[in-house]
Design a protein around this motif. Structure first.
Motif, PDB file in Angstrom:
ATOM      1  N   LYS A  42       0.827  -1.218   0.000  1.00 14.22           N
ATOM      2  CA  LYS A  42       0.000   0.000   0.000  1.00 14.22           C
ATOM      3  C   LYS A  42       0.861   1.268   0.000  1.00 14.22           C
ATOM      4  O   LYS A  42       0.491   2.276  -0.620  1.00 14.22           O
ATOM      5  N   GLU A  43       2.009   1.213   0.697  1.00 14.81           N
ATOM      6  CA  GLU A  43       2.894   2.387   0.728  1.00 14.81           C
ATOM      7  C   GLU A  43       3.390   2.735  -0.674  1.00 14.81           C
ATOM      8  O   GLU A  43       3.490   3.910  -1.037  1.00 14.81           O
ATOM      9  N   ASN A  46       0.527   4.246  -2.630  1.00 14.97           N
ATOM     10  CA  ASN A  46       0.315   5.627  -2.189  1.00 14.97           C
ATOM     11  C   ASN A  46       1.357   6.563  -2.795  1.00 14.97           C
ATOM     12  O   ASN A  46       1.039   7.671  -3.246  1.00 14.97           O
ATOM     13  N   GLU A  47       2.626   6.117  -2.824  1.00 15.07           N
ATOM     14  CA  GLU A  47       3.696   6.943  -3.385  1.00 15.07           C
ATOM     15  C   GLU A  47       3.448   7.194  -4.874  1.00 15.07           C
ATOM     16  O   GLU A  47       3.663   8.308  -5.375  1.00 15.07           O
ATOM     17  N   VAL A  49       0.570   7.306  -6.286  1.00 13.74           N
ATOM     18  CA  VAL A  49      -0.548   8.264  -6.348  1.00 13.74           C
ATOM     19  C   VAL A  49      -0.027   9.680  -6.102  1.00 13.74           C
ATOM     20  O   VAL A  49      -0.397  10.629  -6.815  1.00 13.74           O
ATOM     21  N   TYR A  50       0.833   9.838  -5.089  1.00 12.56           N
ATOM     22  CA  TYR A  50       1.385  11.167  -4.794  1.00 12.56           C
ATOM     23  C   TYR A  50       2.136  11.711  -6.013  1.00 12.56           C
ATOM     24  O   TYR A  50       1.993  12.887  -6.376  1.00 12.56           O
TER      25      TYR A  50
END
Length: 249
Positions: A42-43, A46-47, A49-50
């Motif tokens: 998930k990390e 998320n990265e 996505v950022y």
């Protein structure tokens, strides 16, 4: 991960498994191993996505049209194209088993395996202590037991066994004591930079020819490198004739 798998959608632009895989490949091995504990981390998502959000804002602001960015983009494209072209050229190289065998026959002498020996030793710092231990051995005490009791070398846990080694792997004084004596011989204390050694020559082996199957993979890689180098040099010479090169230094 499946490169087509959609992980997120940012303002209509998909973040896919291919993006995930490329990001993972860019990480150092330790981080990659950490993030690979889960099938989908998930990390990492998320990265991605950022980064995707930053991309959207950059497009919205027209940063992709900046002159400085275009220079960087063109230089990056040039570098990538060079790397890709070289990879495409070298991918045409193939190596046959007959070529490897021919190389093996031509370099047999160089591939010859040198003399080897197996030895055990007892290492101590003081000469008097070494002489004392040597006398114990002469009087019939067990070499391996004395190594476990007195030797300061980590090999003491294995009764002083150093395993098999070839000429050139040990310091000269130690090596001479092993290769100048017969199997079963136990030397008087031998001084080296590490201290005093009592050496037991366990086994000696003469130099022998290398077996093809033992070196085949290493030679195949070597032949491939040589063919790639030849192909590269020939291509450069061909291109020098085709394009003008004006050296400035």
């Amino acid at each position: 991960m499946d490169r087509e798998k959609v992980l997120a959608v940012i303002n209509g632009k998909e973040v896919t498994g291919e993006d995930y895989n490329l990001f993972m490949e860019s990480l150092n091995p330790q981080l990659r191993a950490y993030f690979s504990q889960d099938e989908i981390n998930k990390e990492v998502v998320n990265e991605l996505v950022y980064q995707g959000l930053l991309y959207q804002e950059a497009i919205e602001k027209g940063i992709d049209e900046d002159e400085d960015f275009q220079k960087v983009l063109n230089k990056t494209k040039e570098t990538m194209l060079k790397t890709y072209a070289l990879g495409k050229l070298l991918s045409t190289v193939s190596v046959t088993e007959d070529e490897v065998k021919e190389f093996f026959e031509e370099h047999k002498e160089e591939l010859k395996q040198g003399e080897s020996a197996r030895a055990s030793h007892i290492l101590v710092e003081e000469e008097d202590k070494a002489k004392e231990i040597y006398e114990k051995i002469k009087n019939g005490e067990d070499f391996e037991a004395l190594a476990r009791e007195f030797s300061t070398c980590p090999s003491s846990e294995k009764g002083g066994d150093l395993g098999t080694f070839t000429k050139g792997q040990m310091v000269k004084e130690f090596e001479d004591a092993v290769f100048n004596n017969e199997e079963g011989h136990i030397t008087e204390p031998v001084k080296t930079q590490f201290g005093y050694h009592i050496i037991k020559v366990v086994e000696k082996n003469d130099a022998k020819d290398a077996e093809f199957d033992e070196v085949k993979d290493k030679l195949e890689a070597q032949v491939r490198r040589l063919k790639e180098q030849d192909l590269y040099n020939n291509k450069i010479n061909e291109l020098k004739e085709k394009y003008t090169v004006d050296m400035k230094i």
